[in-house]
Write a protein that holds these residues in place. Structure first.
Motif, PDB file in Angstrom:
ATOM      1  N   GLY A 156       0.791  -1.225   0.000  1.00 27.29           N
ATOM      2  CA  GLY A 156       0.000   0.000   0.000  1.00 27.29           C
ATOM      3  C   GLY A 156       0.819   1.268   0.000  1.00 27.29           C
ATOM      4  N   HIS A 157       2.133   1.130  -0.124  1.00 29.07           N
ATOM      5  CA  HIS A 157       3.021   2.303  -0.047  1.00 29.07           C
ATOM      6  C   HIS A 157       2.768   3.288  -1.185  1.00 29.07           C
ATOM      7  N   GLY A 158       2.645   2.779  -2.406  1.00 24.32           N
ATOM      8  CA  GLY A 158       2.507   3.662  -3.569  1.00 24.32           C
ATOM      9  C   GLY A 158       1.080   3.804  -4.063  1.00 24.32           C
ATOM     10  N   VAL A 159       0.111   3.225  -3.347  1.00 23.78           N
ATOM     11  CA  VAL A 159      -1.293   3.231  -3.758  1.00 23.78           C
ATOM     12  C   VAL A 159      -2.079   4.187  -2.867  1.00 23.78           C
ATOM     13  N   ALA A 160      -3.004   4.914  -3.458  1.00 21.82           N
ATOM     14  CA  ALA A 160      -3.865   5.822  -2.693  1.00 21.82           C
ATOM     15  C   ALA A 160      -5.323   5.557  -3.028  1.00 21.82           C
ATOM     16  N   LEU A 161      -6.176   5.760  -2.055  1.00 23.20           N
ATOM     17  CA  LEU A 161      -7.616   5.712  -2.281  1.00 23.20           C
ATOM     18  C   LEU A 161      -8.035   7.042  -2.907  1.00 23.20           C
ATOM     19  N   VAL A 162      -8.820   6.975  -3.956  1.00 20.70           N
ATOM     20  CA  VAL A 162      -9.283   8.203  -4.596  1.00 20.70           C
ATOM     21  C   VAL A 162     -10.004   9.061  -3.545  1.00 20.70           C
ATOM     22  N   GLY A 163      -9.622  10.316  -3.503  1.00 23.66           N
ATOM     23  CA  GLY A 163     -10.112  11.207  -2.458  1.00 23.66           C
ATOM     24  C   GLY A 163      -9.097  11.395  -1.350  1.00 23.66           C
ATOM     25  N   HIS A 164      -8.084  10.531  -1.336  1.00 25.12           N
ATOM     26  CA  HIS A 164      -6.998  10.613  -0.337  1.00 25.12           C
ATOM     27  C   HIS A 164      -5.654  10.508  -1.067  1.00 25.12           C
ATOM     28  N   GLU A 165      -5.510  11.248  -2.155  1.00 23.83           N
ATOM     29  CA  GLU A 165      -4.336  11.097  -3.012  1.00 23.83           C
ATOM     30  C   GLU A 165      -3.018  11.448  -2.323  1.00 23.83           C
ATOM     31  N   HIS A 166      -3.067  12.232  -1.268  1.00 25.80           N
ATOM     32  CA  HIS A 166      -1.842  12.657  -0.583  1.00 25.80           C
ATOM     33  C   HIS A 166      -1.453  11.709   0.551  1.00 25.80           C
ATOM     34  N   LEU A 167      -2.073  10.541   0.583  1.00 25.09           N
ATOM     35  CA  LEU A 167      -1.833   9.622   1.690  1.00 25.09           C
ATOM     36  C   LEU A 167      -1.733   8.198   1.176  1.00 25.09           C
TER      37      LEU A 167
END
Length: 761
Positions: A156-167
């Motif tokens: 999950g290091h390089g993956v983000a949930l849409v809406g949380h792109e900065h995390l």
């Protein structure tokens, strides 16, 4: 009873992690076969959980974290480190994205925002990684929670949930898992935040004894590792007291941890009992020189809300821990004098501790304290083994040829090192037994950068140089190691390279005789840490929240604990890690290697933080010989680091001068420009130039004459040649040295010393 609670909370955790894995695999368009295997393992545990309470806890946390549970779409991450801002600038943080896919030490830096997302590859990586977890471990829920927590952190290091792109997804889900499990295990509303802090790390690592330098290579590595191990085991003690799984431990780096637990009177009381137990151990075994503070802060989701409320909460966390530190051992100070038996003498490696048996000629194990013996043993095992088993002391375990004990009893735990192999049982102890509490892989990333080997990871090793077959060959066929006494020679490969060997590693073959080596025999210390870290955590992230705090800590730690060991292993092998993690590092190595590694680290860190001008580190470098007392070199390195910070930060201090990193890199490069001129500069001439550098930096009127001295000395020694080509070289040299003394003043000493040390015989 506590085992049943841990099992139940572990099952809740596995349910949440598995649901997130299934969502991600489904988005990747990948089969769910391995994920189904996790479900079957949890079903076989025969544990009942309250579904309504768990679902309610998950729903509250989803709302708190703004996670839409009805639909999931993913993208790649805009680096959180790029968002840090302590000053107004024109920096554009959205120009970069983290590499999409599993964290890899070889591909850890942010990329251009338009780099390709390969969903199928990520899905395949997840399934391959899940299949690497030994089947026998599925029956131990404690181990499975820890394994999957580490795995999710990697994938999950390089993956983000849409809406949380900065995390990064791993930080978002880690927050969700820890908070939801704590709410489920408690009253559904309140939590406790538990912090731990190892006191006196520097004193623990650099404590002196009359023979501390003799075994420095194993001793310092063992001591540094024990700081990390103590931290992990104290955290484990707290987790077990709270009845919480490994995922409740949301931070652990540089001798500190943070745990999220349920708020109940029983748990608050249990943690107080753990505090007393831990205090007793450190008081009785280190006599108060070292200790471990544990602070508790009661809270709820409202207090952790993004923005000003969370910033206030973070400040209160710091205050709680500082308050605990101010009152350390308060209950012990009524009788501060220890009754210690020194009848066998003082430990030869630690002036505070009593020797277990009196020192005897020919017996290396004599004249040593119990703790020093353990530290040396651990320093040796670290190189030979790759994994650690933590078990309860109640389990009937005995070592075998592939597994060695390091700690036989610390707070009720025993710790053993083991080799890389598929194991279903240890010494007759089934891994599925609840007596086996943790199974950690601490190996450095492989040559391709891969970090996952099927087990929970702990980044507590760091790189150390080893004796190689080339070392033995050069020892036999050249004078590279001629300064080392015969009784100190080594002949066994894969052992830790002693410091007296490291000191010789930057000696190079003479161009006229390949068996003759030239160059200074010396070591260097590199000590540094990230600038303005307190301000970064308290005000560096706009709209800060719990998940971002975890992400910021994890990503800073990853550079020093994940990437730096890989960098040393692949490009700077003659380095010895004393410690590296959290936001700081302390490295020892051959002098030239350390000087150039420092420059490389600054360059790589700038890339790692996506060229954010508000994130940087400072360092101090000290050159020394292998006989310098350990505490002296640590003190001198700390002093140089302070000088670098006082010069404006984002700088390095060496040879009594500080300069920004970009200038430092240029100054090292100019040393090779001097070499390329191929004039044999005498040592006297170079020392004279060093004096002129100081004069150029002086504000005294009488020192302004330095340039006249420079012209005179250069012309007297190298001018007047009848060889026209040599005259041109002298002219080139005069311009190179003269212009740079004028431009860099005393900083140019870095160039001259770098050059001089390479020429010494």
């Amino acid at each position: 009873m506590i085992d049943e609670v841990i099992q139940q909370n572990s099952l809740c955790t596995l349910r949440v992690i598995n649901d997130e894995l299934r969502n991600l695999l489904s988005w990747c368009g990948t089969s769910l076969e391995v994920s189904d295997k996790i479900i079957k393992a949890t079903e076989s545990a025969n544990i009942t959980i309250t579904e309504d309470k768990l679902n309610s806890s998950i729903a509250k946390v989803n709302k708190f974290l703004s996670i839409n549970s009805s639909s999931r779409d993913y993208t790649n991450v805009t680096p959180l480190l790029a968002q840090v801002s302590l000053a107004t600038n024109t920096y554009k943080p959205d120009s970069y994205k983290l590499p999409f896919g599993k964290l890899n030490a070889n591909a850890i830096h942010p990329l251009d925002k338009n780099h390709v997302i390969d969903k199928k590859q990520l899905g395949d990586e997840i399934n391959i990684a899940l299949n690497k977890i030994p089947s026998s471990h599925y029956g131990n829920l404690r181990l499975m929670v820890d394994h999957l927590d580490s795995l999710f952190t990697l994938i999950g290091h390089g993956v983000a949930l849409v809406g949380h792109e900065h995390l990064s997804l791993c930080d978002l889900i880690k927050s969700k898992v820890a908070l939801a499990t704590a709410l489920y295990a408690g009253d559904g509303e309140n939590i406790v935040v538990i912090q731990g802090d190892f006191y006196g790390i520097q004193d623990y690592i650099f404590t002196e004894g009359r023979k501390a330098n003799k075994g420095a290579a194993k001793l310092l590595r063992g001591r540094s590792f024990m700081v990390s191990l103590y931290t992990e085991l104290v955290a484990l003690k707290v987790l077990e007291a709270c009845g919480m799984p490994a995922t409740a431990q949301v931070m652990n780096a540089a001798g500190k941890f943070m745990i999220i637990g349920p708020k109940t009177n029983a748990i608050v009381k249990a943690i107080q009992e753990v505090k007393h137990t831990v205090n007793d151990w450190f008081w009785n075994n280190t006599y108060g020189v070292n200790g471990f503070g544990i602070a508790i802060k009661e809270s709820n989701l409202d207090e952790l809300e993004s923005g000003e409320r969370f910033t206030k909460f973070v400040k209160s966390l710091f205050a709680e821990l500082e308050g605990e530190k101010a009152h350390k051992f308060a209950d012990k100070l009524t009788s501060p004098v220890h009754n210690v038996d020194y009848s066998n003498g003082v430990c030869k490696y630690n002036n505070y501790l009593p020797a277990k048996i009196a020192e005897q000629d020919g017996n290396d194990d004599s004249g040593i304290s119990i703790l020093s013996h353990q530290q040396i043993k651990v320093g040796e095992y670290l190189v030979k083994y790759k994994r650690i088993i933590v078990a309860s002391t109640t389990s009937q375990i005995s070592p075998d040829t592939d597994t060695k004990f390091a700690v036989e009893d610390f707070l009720g735990y025993q710790v053993a090192f083991t080799k890389e192999k598929e194991i279903t049982g240890f010494f007759g102890q089934d891994v599925r037994s609840e007596q086996i509490l943790r199974f950690w892989d601490y190996s450095i990333a492989k040559e391709d950068g891969n970090l996952w080997n099927g087990f929970a990871r702990r980044y507590i090793n760091g790189y150390v140089a080893k004796v190689t077959s080339e070392t033995i060959t050069e020892q036999a066929n050249s004078n590279k190691y001629s300064a080392i006494d015969t009784e100190d020679k080594v002949y066994q490969i894969e052992t830790i390279k002693p410091w007296n060997y490291l000191a010789c590693e930057d000696r190079m073959p003479d161009s006229s005789n390949q068996q003759t080596f030239i160059g200074q025999r010396a070591l260097a210390v590199l000590k540094g840490d990230v600038d303005n870290l307190g301000a970064i955590f308290q005000q560096g992230i706009s709209d800060n929240n719990f998940a971002k705090m975890l992400g910021l800590s994890r990503q800073i730690n990853n550079f020093f604990a994940v990437y730096l060991p890989y960098l040393c292993k692949t490009k700077y092998p003659n380095v010895y890690t004393v410690f590296a993690g959290g936001d700081d590092f302390f490295l020892v190595g051959s002098w030239k290697t350390i000087m150039e590694l420092a420059s490389s680290m600054a360059e790589e860190f700038e890339k790692y933080v996506a060229h954010n001008p508000d994130l940087h580190f400072s360092s101090g470098i000290v050159l020394f010989n292998d006989g310098t007392p350990i505490k002296t070199l640590a003190s001198n390195a700390e002093e140089n680091l302070e000088h670098a910070k006082n010069s404006g930060k984002n700088a390095v201090n060496i040879f009594s001068v500080s300069c920004p990193w970009d200038e430092y890199e240029s100054l090292l490069h100019k040393s090779y420009q001097i070499q390329d001129i191929k004039l044999n500069l005498g040592h006297g001439y170079v020392y004279g130039m060093l004096d002129l550098c100081n004069m150029a930096a002086s504000e005294k009127p009488e020192d302004s004459i330095w340039h006249s001295y420079f012209i005179y000395r250069t012309h007297r020694l190298y001018g007047g040649s009848k060889d026209q080509s040599e005259d041109k070289l002298v002219e080139k040299l005069a311009i190179l040295i003269g212009d740079n003394i004028k431009g860099f003043k005393d900083k140019f000493k870095i160039t001259l010393m770098h050059y001089l040390y390479q020429q010494r015989t």
